[in-house]
Scaffold this active site. Sequence first.
Site, mmCIF file in Angstrom:
data_model
loop_
_atom_site.group_PDB
_atom_site.id
_atom_site.type_symbol
_atom_site.label_atom_id
_atom_site.label_comp_id
_atom_site.label_asym_id
_atom_site.label_seq_id
_atom_site.Cartn_x
_atom_site.Cartn_y
_atom_site.Cartn_z
ATOM 1 N N ASP A 152 48.556 26.525 43.432
ATOM 2 C CA ASP A 152 47.664 26.836 44.492
ATOM 3 C C ASP A 152 46.438 26.028 43.967
ATOM 4 O O ASP A 152 46.188 25.981 42.279
ATOM 5 C CB ASP A 152 47.429 28.914 44.220
ATOM 6 N N GLU A 200 39.740 41.195 56.623
ATOM 7 C CA GLU A 200 40.911 41.573 55.527
ATOM 8 C C GLU A 200 41.455 39.181 55.392
ATOM 9 O O GLU A 200 41.776 39.051 56.554
ATOM 10 C CB GLU A 200 41.820 42.234 56.052
#
Length: 864
Positions: free
Chosen positions: A258, A605
């Site tokens: 990541d 979100e």
Amino acid sequence: MKRLILASAIAAMMSAACAQTTAEQRAAQLVSQMTLEEKAAQIQHRAPAIPRLGIPAYNWWNEGLHGVARTGEATVFPQAIGMAASWDTQLVHDIADTTATEFRAKYLAHRRPDGSISGGPGLTVWSPNVNIFRDPRWGRGQETYGEDPFLTTRMGVAFIRGLQGDDPEHPKTVATVKHFAVHSGPEPDRHHEDVHPSQHDVVDTYLPAFYAAVTEAKSQAVMCAYNAVDGVPACANTRYLKDTLRGQWKFDGHVVSDCAAIADIHVAKSHAYVKSPEEAAAVALKAGTDLFCSSGAKDTSDPATTVRAVRQGLVSEAELDVAVRRLMEARVRLGLLDAPGVGPYAGITAKDFDTPAHKALSTQAARESMVLLKNSGLLPFKSAPRRIVVVGPNANSVDSLVGNYNGTPSQPITVYAGIKARFANSEVNYVEGTGWVAPPLEDVPDAAFCQDAACTQPGLKAEEFKGAKLAGTAAVVRTDSNARVAWGTPTREERETSIRWTGYIKPGDSGAFRFRYSGENGYRIYVDDKMVADVWDIAWPTSDTDIQLKAGQVYKIRIEAMQKGSRGDHRLQWSRPGSSDDVAIKAAQDADVVVFVGGLTARFEGEAMSVKAPGFAGGDRVTMDLPAPQQKLLERLHATGKPVVLVMMNGSAMSLNWAEANLPAIVEAWYPGGEGGQAVAELLAGDFSPAGRLPVTFYKSVDQLPPFGDYAMKGRTYRYFSGEPLYPFGYGLSYTSFAYGQPVVSKASVRAGDAVEVSAEVRNSGSRDGDEVVQLYVSRKADGAPLRALRGFQRIHLKAGEARKVTFKVEAKDMSIVDAKGTRVVPAGAVDLWIGGGQPGGAKPAAGVPARITVSGQQVLNAF
């Protein structure tokens, strides 16, 4: 030009010469000719060209969660959580296959003669996300397929197969399943969090979808996570990457970190697992991470760091060779080192994206994803209402269609636009009424700006800078009519840009104003040198500060904004004085029906966000309630006495307790994609019968949940939550009804390890055609067993009165439980089965039938 011709010629010759060479052989040949410095550069996600070997530059970072993302116009399908709500694996496969086609098309459109790509995507897709949505507060849960390991597994397998195709030696794209292995928030903690899941939860919940992705779907890439597991950062975790992934599961693809996760391994404020960047690169390579996504510390992303690690003896060059060879194998299989127009996908053209057929698939996916949560008879409309008023912050919002990790729909259909088109003979009016968490915003008109205090010259002075820090001398100075720019899809060199507008503003109203700049990244706004908005890290939908302005008075204004991505159409907005609530109420009083479209957007979100609003923190949510301004307006609309349909657009569970108790109809539309507004309108009209089912539990309150940071599954999800939810996992209503006949079990008693078949007739007992999602749940009364577990599902279409036999095979694994040590065993005793349109029992039981079989003996199984 000569260099481009030479590079193309080399690629063509190598393609012909290597036609009979395997990907492994060709990759090994290439790596054997590279210098140490060249190898170190190739493990960065922005891999430079090696012209003498015919290797073009390549950017491995490409997003395709629900369509091609961040490369301009593309078909935008429902967000992943919406796909999961369809409970339709063939649909998900088709979406991924179409997405892969669009990746191929855009790759062709942006491919340079030397084989590199200009402003477009490659063919390595960093999707799907099969992390378990264990807690509805997690902002990135929208990217997943929900809370259940089995549903997530089946959706993930379908998506990977769609992206990659049927030929592993010539994949259409390479799928990258993420984030391995135990990762699901909180977002603010992800770069330093160390989680300690029990062995039971690892085997029972967190790893099954990854196992299936690798062993069944044959995903050719895996992304390791930010957080540490049991004290070891995920991208340096030998237990998970080497022992489990490559050892037990025999994964032979590549692992990508990541972004910035390699830096996290050594940075003091992150894991500080090792002391230096060289050690971080070494432990990652030794554990099995092959590709470094390098958006973190510059020393970690510098290839010279890896070179030093090798020369210092921290990692061998042979170990580096393994990583580079895996990466070259992927590029060879994809045809990235060959001339275009050859291979199994030569029929795809540069124009094969955002096509009518692809949009039609997006529309169908939106229809299948819609979940009807409540209906007291209002829906579908018996006839077209004479007057419809559409209210709410998501009613005319494109953001609420697309979610995150998204592309740009060329002709987005908002809910308001969809209703207006579908009910063409009705009077359809739109009033925003409220913003998501504050008064609604609108674009500041050009006429409000001027360059001088006397307002004799319209416009603003604009200064544009290279880089995102407004540093140095402006590269461009000009006059703009507004603080507005369409940055579009910038090149790599243009991705970091900043701009400053200065001048004056003259409002037409007196009262409290609130400002926002709608950019993707940071901004600051000053009025008369007073800062009224400071969101320099990541933008959010509105500012905290009201400022009192007088009509006709001239005020100094300064807007500073940065660009660090590809999202276009950025503009200055304001909320003007006065209550839009009152306008909405007046419109509702004159209407026959009110459609309130509320919820959230991915501006609230999402991933590692700086959101300054009640109920939100770092991209996660603190509460599951509808934001207060929306709830207030919804209650006022209901008080008018007019029927109100609530349409929710969001990526996670919401606590809609008041709405459930008071409103006649509630629809969960998720982030439904570019054509989502059409699907919502068709649902209201009854053009199809909704059949979506919830892939997550809708709780009544966060008070029903354990602490967010606790990774133990006890008390979480329908499998281990013993309370009463608002809407259970697997729940969804229809415009028709279904009846289940008595189940038939192939064997009432079995020995542990054997399989059985169970079937039941399902009949459409209603008056209209519709889909039913037939679900199989298994329950065991044993230590370590969930309350019940989904072990099969089929979405079927039945005409009114039609019946069909539905059969499930119940394997030994379906009857197993996982003990505290992580051992999977089939114990002796009763196995309770349920076949129905949802879970049995509770306040909202679904139609269905029970069955029971008895197991004798005991059998230990493989963990996965």
